[in-house]
Design a protein around this motif. Structure first.
Motif, PDB file in Angstrom:
ATOM      1  N   THR A 288      -0.674  -4.695  -5.236  1.00  0.00           N
ATOM      2  CA  THR A 288      -0.712  -3.306  -4.795  1.00  0.00           C
ATOM      3  C   THR A 288      -2.165  -2.878  -4.701  1.00  0.00           C
ATOM      4  O   THR A 288      -3.009  -3.326  -5.479  1.00  0.00           O
ATOM      5  CB  THR A 288       0.034  -2.368  -5.755  1.00  0.00           C
ATOM      6  N   THR A 289      -2.461  -2.032  -3.747  1.00  0.00           N
ATOM      7  CA  THR A 289      -3.843  -1.583  -3.575  1.00  0.00           C
ATOM      8  C   THR A 289      -3.879  -0.288  -2.786  1.00  0.00           C
ATOM      9  O   THR A 289      -2.985  -0.005  -1.991  1.00  0.00           O
ATOM     10  CB  THR A 289      -4.692  -2.657  -2.871  1.00  0.00           C
ATOM     11  N   HIS A 290      -4.943   0.496  -3.027  1.00  0.00           N
ATOM     12  CA  HIS A 290      -5.223   1.665  -2.195  1.00  0.00           C
ATOM     13  C   HIS A 290      -6.305   1.339  -1.174  1.00  0.00           C
ATOM     14  O   HIS A 290      -6.660   2.185  -0.350  1.00  0.00           O
ATOM     15  CB  HIS A 290      -5.688   2.834  -3.070  1.00  0.00           C
ATOM     16  N   ASN A 291      -6.831   0.126  -1.238  1.00  0.00           N
ATOM     17  CA  ASN A 291      -7.932  -0.282  -0.380  1.00  0.00           C
ATOM     18  C   ASN A 291      -7.390  -0.966   0.870  1.00  0.00           C
ATOM     19  O   ASN A 291      -7.090  -2.160   0.869  1.00  0.00           O
ATOM     20  CB  ASN A 291      -8.864  -1.228  -1.150  1.00  0.00           C
TER      21      ASN A 291
ATOM     22  N   ILE B  50       0.839  -1.185   0.000  1.00  0.00           N
ATOM     23  CA  ILE B  50       0.000   0.000   0.000  1.00  0.00           C
ATOM     24  C   ILE B  50       0.880   1.244   0.000  1.00  0.00           C
ATOM     25  O   ILE B  50       2.061   1.193   0.341  1.00  0.00           O
ATOM     26  CB  ILE B  50      -0.958   0.029   1.211  1.00  0.00           C
TER      27      ILE B  50
ATOM     28  N   PRO C 218       0.709   5.842  -1.361  1.00  0.00           N
ATOM     29  CA  PRO C 218       0.158   6.819  -2.303  1.00  0.00           C
ATOM     30  C   PRO C 218       0.750   6.639  -3.702  1.00  0.00           C
ATOM     31  O   PRO C 218       1.734   5.910  -3.889  1.00  0.00           O
ATOM     32  CB  PRO C 218       0.575   8.165  -1.695  1.00  0.00           C
ATOM     33  N   ASN C 219       0.149   7.286  -4.674  1.00  0.00           N
ATOM     34  CA  ASN C 219       0.713   7.291  -6.022  1.00  0.00           C
ATOM     35  C   ASN C 219       2.134   7.841  -5.973  1.00  0.00           C
ATOM     36  O   ASN C 219       2.411   8.820  -5.273  1.00  0.00           O
ATOM     37  CB  ASN C 219      -0.136   8.154  -6.958  1.00  0.00           C
TER      38      ASN C 219
ATOM     39  N   GLU D 138      -2.991  -3.107  -8.570  1.00  0.00           N
ATOM     40  CA  GLU D 138      -4.343  -2.577  -8.365  1.00  0.00           C
ATOM     41  C   GLU D 138      -5.383  -3.481  -9.034  1.00  0.00           C
ATOM     42  O   GLU D 138      -6.150  -3.052  -9.897  1.00  0.00           O
ATOM     43  CB  GLU D 138      -4.446  -1.155  -8.923  1.00  0.00           C
TER      44      GLU D 138
END
Length: 227
Positions: free
Chosen positions: A193-196, A37, A39-40, A162
């Protein structure tokens, strides 16, 4: 180290003179699920590309299954490690032909290919769509085809960038079930990879947080999946 599929030491990577990765030490164990995880711009995708043997690190050591990776190993190792990009590339042919391709180049028998393709499309909720043109797919459908194309290979390592970004809510549970089966049935190591953060917590044995190309935090290894 014997139980590590990847072992990273002193790894750096530069883009246009800028340091994109700086990882002193990081290990991934066999048969586990990891979520990365951050940020961009944190370096998550760059790390996946290196683990997939698509990019070479600028410096440092990358060991795979206990052995330092050399240029002579790359083509063979790419048969064992599969990366699914966030925006996957599909051939301009049918869904079935896209899924079949990797199996053919690996010399899998025709009967085995047929069985794997049927199960793969079923697993991602695309049964009966084998003859559909890849050009006619929605973004979510294309991502599910790419996932089917990866899982039928039964790789030792599955890398997902993602993976649920374009998958509708109705298919998220199916995706999570696929990850569970890969690990429990085939012993696959999954690194995504994930933002969740909620999904990462539920799905992973361990969470790796990244920021500005560095590993900022590594969560405790839960040793068991939390499905």
């Amino acid at each position: 180290m014997e139980n590590n599929i990847f072992d990273i030491k002193g790894l750096t990577h530069f883009y246009n003179g800028q340091k994109a990765l700086d990882i002193p030490s990081l290990q991934f164990k066999k048969g586990k699920v990891y979520s990365i995880i951050g940020p961009n711009g944190a370096g998550k995708t760059t790390l996946l590309n290196i683990l997939a043997f698509l990019n070479n690190p600028s410096s440092g050591v990358l060991r795979y299954d206990g052995k330092e990776v050399s240029k002579a190993d790359i083509q063979r190792l790419r048969m064992e490690v599969t990366l699914v990009h966030q925006t996957p590339y599909l051939f301009s042919t049918s869904v079935e032909n896209n899924v079949v391709y990797g199996l053919k180049i690996r010399g899998i028998s025709r009967d085995e290919i047929r069985e794997r393709v049927v199960k793969g499309l079923q697993a991602v909720g695309l049964s009966g769509m084998g003859n559909k043109s890849a050009r006619e797919l929605s973004g979510g459908e294309a991502q599910r085809v790419a996932l089917a194309r990866a899982i039928v290979l039964r790789p030792k390592v599955l890398l997902l960038d993602e993976p649920s970004a374009h998958i509708d809510v109705g298919h998220i549970k199916s995706f999570e079930g696929i990850i569970k089966d890969l690990c429990q049935i085939h012993g696959t190591t999954v690194i995504l990879t994930t933002h969740n953060l909620i999904q990462a917590t539920l799905l992973s044995d361990q969470i790796v947080a990244m920021r500005e190309g560095r590993v900022s935090e590594i969560g405790a290894d839960t040793e068991t999946h939390s499905y």
